[in-house]
Design an enzyme around this catalytic site. Structure first.
Site, PDB file in Angstrom:
ATOM      1  N   GLY A 207      93.374  48.708  74.342  1.00  0.00           N
ATOM      2  CA  GLY A 207      93.809  47.954  72.909  1.00  0.00           C
ATOM      3  C   GLY A 207      93.507  46.534  73.058  1.00  0.00           C
ATOM      4  O   GLY A 207      93.255  45.943  74.071  1.00  0.00           O
TER       5      GLY A 207
ATOM      6  N   ASP B 259     100.255  43.508  76.950  1.00  0.00           N
ATOM      7  CA  ASP B 259     101.678  43.911  77.496  1.00  0.00           C
ATOM      8  C   ASP B 259     101.878  43.329  78.922  1.00  0.00           C
ATOM      9  O   ASP B 259     102.745  43.659  79.365  1.00  0.00           O
ATOM     10  CB  ASP B 259     101.356  45.357  77.754  1.00  0.00           C
ATOM     11  CG  ASP B 259     101.597  46.159  76.583  1.00  0.00           C
ATOM     12  OD1 ASP B 259     102.152  45.680  75.454  1.00  0.00           O
ATOM     13  OD2 ASP B 259     100.838  47.148  76.172  1.00  0.00           O
TER      14      ASP B 259
HETATM   15  P1  ADP Z   1      94.039  50.031  78.264  1.00  0.00           P
HETATM   16  O1  ADP Z   1      92.908  49.724  79.049  1.00  0.00           O
HETATM   17  O2  ADP Z   1      94.507  49.184  77.488  1.00  0.00           O
HETATM   18  O3  ADP Z   1      94.986  50.642  79.348  1.00  0.00           O
HETATM   19  P2  ADP Z   1      93.738  52.971  77.970  1.00  0.00           P
HETATM   20  O4  ADP Z   1      94.553  53.319  79.023  1.00  0.00           O
HETATM   21  O5  ADP Z   1      93.741  53.741  76.605  1.00  0.00           O
HETATM   22  O6  ADP Z   1      93.817  51.364  77.610  1.00  0.00           O
HETATM   23  O7  ADP Z   1      92.239  52.933  78.548  1.00  0.00           O
HETATM   24  C1  ADP Z   1      91.294  52.677  77.990  1.00  0.00           C
HETATM   25  C2  ADP Z   1      90.107  53.521  78.154  1.00  0.00           C
HETATM   26  O8  ADP Z   1      89.628  53.550  79.746  1.00  0.00           O
HETATM   27  C3  ADP Z   1      90.084  54.875  77.856  1.00  0.00           C
HETATM   28  O9  ADP Z   1      89.727  55.507  76.545  1.00  0.00           O
HETATM   29  C4  ADP Z   1      89.086  55.686  78.848  1.00  0.00           C
HETATM   30  O10 ADP Z   1      87.719  55.584  78.195  1.00  0.00           O
HETATM   31  C5  ADP Z   1      89.170  54.722  79.955  1.00  0.00           C
HETATM   32  N1  ADP Z   1      90.057  55.372  81.034  1.00  0.00           N
HETATM   33  C6  ADP Z   1      91.343  55.300  80.957  1.00  0.00           C
HETATM   34  N2  ADP Z   1      91.794  56.085  82.227  1.00  0.00           N
HETATM   35  C7  ADP Z   1      90.793  56.427  82.696  1.00  0.00           C
HETATM   36  C8  ADP Z   1      90.771  57.100  84.054  1.00  0.00           C
HETATM   37  N3  ADP Z   1      91.653  57.486  84.792  1.00  0.00           N
HETATM   38  N4  ADP Z   1      89.314  57.389  84.317  1.00  0.00           N
HETATM   39  C9  ADP Z   1      88.324  57.108  83.660  1.00  0.00           C
HETATM   40  N5  ADP Z   1      88.375  56.250  82.492  1.00  0.00           N
HETATM   41  C10 ADP Z   1      89.569  55.961  81.994  1.00  0.00           C
END
Ligand code: ADP
Length: 328
Positions: free
Chosen positions: A17, A134
């Site tokens: 986000g 957040d």
């Molecule tokens: P934020 O970083 O805001 O918490 P997300 O949880 O959607 O948002 O994560 C953003 C991106 O980070 C995901 O779309 C993915 O590309 C990567 N990502 C998230 N979790 C993992 C994971 N466990 N392993 C590898 N890449 C991840």
């Protein structure tokens, strides 16, 4: 890489986000890098752009006139493919082929998990900078964008308070936070809300009704209840309906939604973003390869990346008692 290896080029991306202040970090990273003779590439659209080899070399003027702009000039994305190891291998290869020695990732806990995996499995030097409205990453008191989102919500609540007071109404005002109550708690304390419903809290309608009635007996004409959206955005409408049906209490609902994500960053987010971006490059120049830049004890510090691998809104949850004590 060790302390003696000179960093010659880095890449930066924003992921997950978007949050106001990400541009301040990008600007700071680019200008600090260039000032130290380091090439810097901007990767478009987060991990998706990395996998597509979609990046450009940036210069001092690529980041001109962005410090006041919300969102991220590099754009962001969710990239499910990055969860797969073979794609992280591909990402490491792309960086190596371009001679890029380190990656700077700005994002939330999910983006940090991706960064940690890339570092641990492929040995790519990574620096993480917490950027999410957040304020829910372990290991740091603040994340970039939180202050701006809170300020936006406070301005909206103050306006709604005017009309609530003028017409003796109860308002449920829903703020962002699917798994985080940070915005709700800070906004609740700063607006003098009568109640704050946390994202993971089971709603006790009887208790809410009793508190509203207690306020009315004390001469309160209006009540403001801040609701963290939790796992069901718009849940305030359900709460309002139940209060009407079971307790005969009428109320209005306002869901603030995405206005909390956009807008010009506050001075706090601009300052924090600028300091963190500079420290990210300094950290790499000192030979560190798996760090996060965080705020602890109200100081910006460089700590192990693994400290920031979890979702956590504990920094603000510590103030839950104050929110309750002041809202009687
Ligand atoms: P934020 O970083 O805001 O918490 P997300 O949880 O959607 O948002 O994560 C953003 C991106 O980070 C995901 O779309 C993915 O590309 C990567 N990502 C998230 N979790 C993992 C994971 N466990 N392993 C590898 N890449 C991840």
């Amino acid at each position: 890489m060790n302390a003696k290896t000179k960093i010659t080029s880095v890449a930066i991306l924003t992921s997950g986000g978007d949050s106001p202040g990400m541009n301040c970090v990008i600007r700071s990273v680019v200008r600090t890098a260039i000032g130290n003779g380091i090439k810097v590439y901007g990767i478009n659209k987060g991990y998706e752009g990395l996998l597509n080899n979609d990046m450009i070399e940036m210069n001092a003027s690529s980041v001109g006139n962005i410090i006041q702009r919300g969102g991220t000039i590099l754009q962001s994305s969710r990239c499910p493919e990055f969860r797969e190891k073979h794609n992280r291998e591909k990402a490491a290869q792309i960086l190596e082929d371009r001679g890029i020695k380190a990656l700077i990732v700005i994002g939330g806990d999910g983006s940090f998990k991706g960064a940690i995996a890339l570092n641990q499995e492929m040995g790519v030097p990574v620096i993480g900078i917490p950027g999410t409205i957040d304020n829910d990453i372990s290991g740091t008191q603040y994340t970039i964008g939180f202050d701006t989102a809170v300020q936006t919500a406070i301005e909206a609540v103050d306006k709604i308070r005017d009309t609530a007071a003028s017409s003796n109404r109860t308002f449920f005002i829903e703020v962002m936070g699917a798994k985080s109550s940070s915005i709700a708690l800070k906004v609740g304390i700063c607006t003098g809300a009568e109640n704050v419903l946390l994202s993971d809290q089971k709603v006790d309608h009887q208790k809410i009704a009793d508190a509203i009635r207690r306020g009315i007996r004390r001469g309160k004409g209006s009540s403001i209840i801040i609701v963290a959206e939790g796992d069901k955005p718009g849940r305030s409408y359900d709460i309002a309906h139940i209060l009407k049906d079971l307790h005969d209490i009428s109320s209005k609902v306002c869901v603030l939604g995405h206005i909390q994500r956009g807008g010009s960053p506050t001075s706090n987010d601009r300052f924090l973003g600028s300091v963190m971006g500079q420290m990210a490059i300094e950290t790499l120049m000192e030979g560190n390869t798996q760090n996060a830049i965080v705020v602890r004890d109200d100081r910006v510090q460089s700590v192990p990346l693994s400290d920031c691998s979890e979702k956590s809104d504990h920094a603000m949850k510590a103030f839950k008692g104050i929110a309750e004590e002041l809202s009687i």
